[in-house]
Design a protein around this motif. Structure first.
Motif, PDB file in Angstrom:
ATOM      1  N   THR A   1       0.812  -1.215   0.000  1.00 42.03           N
ATOM      2  CA  THR A   1       0.000   0.000   0.000  1.00 42.03           C
ATOM      3  C   THR A   1       0.847   1.268   0.000  1.00 42.03           C
ATOM      4  OG1 THR A   1      -0.219  -0.191   2.416  1.00 42.03           O
ATOM      5  CG2 THR A   1      -2.028  -1.046   1.077  1.00 42.03           C
TER       6      THR A   1
ATOM      7  N   PHE B   1      -9.276   8.401   1.083  1.00 37.56           N
ATOM      8  CA  PHE B   1     -10.109   7.197   1.084  1.00 37.56           C
ATOM      9  C   PHE B   1     -11.528   7.511   0.605  1.00 37.56           C
ATOM     10  CE2 PHE B   1      -7.127   5.058   4.201  1.00 37.56           C
ATOM     11  CZ  PHE B   1      -6.844   3.974   3.378  1.00 37.56           C
TER      12      PHE B   1
ATOM     13  N   TRP C   1     -11.394   7.698  -3.129  1.00 41.81           N
ATOM     14  CA  TRP C   1     -11.255   6.377  -3.747  1.00 41.81           C
ATOM     15  C   TRP C   1     -12.530   5.560  -3.603  1.00 41.81           C
ATOM     16  CZ3 TRP C   1      -5.831   5.444  -1.195  1.00 41.81           C
ATOM     17  CH2 TRP C   1      -4.877   6.199  -1.893  1.00 41.81           C
ATOM     18  N   GLU C   2     -13.218   5.732  -2.487  1.00 42.63           N
ATOM     19  CA  GLU C   2     -14.471   5.012  -2.302  1.00 42.63           C
ATOM     20  C   GLU C   2     -15.486   5.430  -3.372  1.00 42.63           C
ATOM     21  OE1 GLU C   2     -17.598   3.898   1.310  1.00 42.63           O
ATOM     22  OE2 GLU C   2     -16.181   5.563   1.563  1.00 42.63           O
TER      23      GLU C   2
ATOM     24  N   LEU D   1     -13.556   1.845  -4.613  1.00 43.61           N
ATOM     25  CA  LEU D   1     -12.873   1.069  -3.577  1.00 43.61           C
ATOM     26  C   LEU D   1     -13.859   0.710  -2.467  1.00 43.61           C
ATOM     27  CD1 LEU D   1     -10.270  -0.093  -2.309  1.00 43.61           C
ATOM     28  CD2 LEU D   1      -9.915   2.153  -1.236  1.00 43.61           C
TER      29      LEU D   1
ATOM     30  N   LEU E   1     -11.187  -2.236   5.239  1.00 36.08           N
ATOM     31  CA  LEU E   1     -11.237  -2.576   3.818  1.00 36.08           C
ATOM     32  C   LEU E   1     -10.387  -3.810   3.578  1.00 36.08           C
ATOM     33  CD1 LEU E   1      -8.282  -1.389   3.033  1.00 36.08           C
ATOM     34  CD2 LEU E   1      -9.514   0.735   2.680  1.00 36.08           C
TER      35      LEU E   1
ATOM     36  N   GLU F   1      -7.820  -5.961  -2.181  1.00 35.42           N
ATOM     37  CA  GLU F   1      -8.651  -5.147  -3.066  1.00 35.42           C
ATOM     38  C   GLU F   1      -8.073  -3.744  -3.188  1.00 35.42           C
ATOM     39  OE1 GLU F   1     -13.087  -3.077  -3.299  1.00 35.42           O
ATOM     40  OE2 GLU F   1     -12.720  -4.661  -1.814  1.00 35.42           O
ATOM     41  N   MET F   2      -7.599  -3.183  -2.061  1.00 33.17           N
ATOM     42  CA  MET F   2      -7.015  -1.844  -2.096  1.00 33.17           C
ATOM     43  C   MET F   2      -5.784  -1.804  -2.989  1.00 33.17           C
ATOM     44  SD  MET F   2      -5.612   0.445   1.103  1.00 33.17           S
ATOM     45  CE  MET F   2      -4.629   1.928   0.835  1.00 33.17           C
TER      46      MET F   2
ATOM     47  N   PHE G   1      -6.776  -2.099  -6.593  1.00 32.27           N
ATOM     48  CA  PHE G   1      -7.388  -0.833  -7.002  1.00 32.27           C
ATOM     49  C   PHE G   1      -6.310   0.209  -7.303  1.00 32.27           C
ATOM     50  CE2 PHE G   1      -8.783   3.406  -5.716  1.00 32.27           C
ATOM     51  CZ  PHE G   1      -9.957   3.576  -6.439  1.00 32.27           C
ATOM     52  N   LEU G   2      -5.342   0.341  -6.397  1.00 32.82           N
ATOM     53  CA  LEU G   2      -4.265   1.318  -6.594  1.00 32.82           C
ATOM     54  C   LEU G   2      -3.423   0.972  -7.816  1.00 32.82           C
ATOM     55  CD1 LEU G   2      -3.137   1.672  -2.864  1.00 32.82           C
ATOM     56  CD2 LEU G   2      -4.293   3.430  -4.223  1.00 32.82           C
TER      57      LEU G   2
END
Length: 383
Positions: A14, A70, A73-74, A78, A144, A148-149, A152-153
């Protein structure tokens, strides 16, 4: 440095991916080098908690920056489970610190509320308030999925022109005028700037550049708790640790019939080798965890421990991350590591600050975070 530098980020957890995203968003050419696969280190073994219930104004400020990102991104897809975060207080002094924290958070636009001990069952009906004064609850906090994070990134980085090379471990470094030649076992990579976001491997990366980075890979374990009967409420994240005081027990909802629990506080005698450590939960740890859960959730029906695993917290001596150059004479080598057990929730702001150091020579978007520099006063061995 060129107007649009080529930046290599070491590590696709991350912290590395957030650094890469902030850099490509500001026009840098970015290549991420990952020795294994995306989220294969500490990030992929985290429980994914994001919370702002802290007593230090600086720690709260960092999370204000992270939560802002966040939320963005949500809105872009995300997943974020807003189950809330409850930090428990065992003393009146801690409750006073919580009251001040609630004021600071309110000023920053974050919601939080104090609960007395006799009110905690409103949030967690199965909790025992014995030995507690109360707690601080943030309803917008939650968790989260770290995989997945990271995915996503990574997708965001690639969509904006960044490159991610997996299974490309850094094995050698050559300095050249204006930059570096990085050896990875494949074709060498030429770059202007390097961001060391190697997590538990960050000290090894620093050594390749002839620098020392005092980060202590500390082993932590987590366990799934199975419930034969689903709860009729969503259990928030609950943490029994305030500034090092408390059992360190924390637990949270995972699914309707599952919780995840861990002990955030450990006594380590030696740093772990990230290439050779026990990544499974030991039986004695499960016993201790069961004891703490029975003490705090004595009426939880039909609960049994399931699979467990272990991951590494890369910690520093003062338990704050390192962000920035180790040596002021080499600003082209920036560290973004050492976030301990808070790497997931701090990754957005750490990536933001790291990008600032690369592109602007300092944390212009988060004034005051110069204190995170891995300078001589902070970059000391962990006891």
């Amino acid at each position: 440095m060129t107007a649009s530098p080529h930046v290599v980020v070491i590590g696709a957890g991350t912290l590395g991916l957030c650094s890469a995203l902030h850099l490509v968003e500001q026009g840098a050419r970015v290549t991420v080098l990952e020795g294994q696969s995306i989220a294969s280190g500490s990030s992929g073994r985290a429980v994914g908690v994001v919370g702002s219930q802290f007593t230090d104004p600086f720690e709260i400020m960092l999370r204000v920056h992270s939560l802002r990102r966040f939320r963005q991104w949500e809105s872009q897809g995300l997943g974020f489970n807003h189950i809330g975060y409850l930090r428990l207080a065992r003393t009146q002094k801690q409750m006073e610190l919580f009251a001040k924290s609630a004021e600071i958070q309110a000023e920053a636009g974050l919601r939080s509320r104090l609960y007395r001990a006799n009110e905690l069952k409103q949030l967690v009906p199965h909790i025992s308030p014995d030995g507690l004064e109360g707690g601080l609850f943030g309803p917008d906090n939650g968790f989260l999925d770290p995989h997945e994070m990271c995915d996503f990134l990574a997708r965001m980085v690639r969509d904006q022109g960044g490159e991610i090379r997996q299974y490309r471990k850094l094995i050698g470094v050559k300095r050249r005028p204006g930059g570096y030649t990085l050896e990875t076992g494949g074709d060498p990579v030429e770059c202007d700037v390097v961001v060391n976001a190697g997590g538990a491997w960050a000290p090894q990366v620093a050594e390749l550049f002839g620098q020392r980075l005092h980060i202590w890979p500390e082993r932590h374990e987590a366990v799934v708790v199975h419930l034969d009967e689903p709860l009729d409420y969503t259990m928030p994240m609950v943490m029994d640790l305030v500034n090092g005081e408390g059992s360190g027990l924390n637990f949270r909802h995972e699914k309707r019939t599952e919780l995840i629990a861990e002990i955030h506080k450990v006594d380590s005698s030696a740093p772990e080798d990230p290439d050779d450590y026990n990544d499974q939960c030991e039986e004695q740890s499960k016993v201790r965890l069961a004891e703490l859960l029975l003490e705090r959730l004595p009426e939880l029906p039909s609960a049994r421990l399931g699979r467990g695993w272990a991951g590494l917290y890369p910690v520093t001596a003062d338990h704050r991350p390192f962000v920035g150059p180790i040596d002021a004479s080499e600003p082209s080598l920036v560290t973004a590591a050492g976030a301990g057990g808070y790497g997931i929730q701090l990754a957005p702001v750490i990536g933001q600050i790291a990008a600032d150091w690369v592109l602007h020579g300092g944390p212009v978007s988060a004034p005051g975070t110069e204190s995170l520099l891995p300078s001589a006063g902070r970059n000391i061995a962990v006891n």
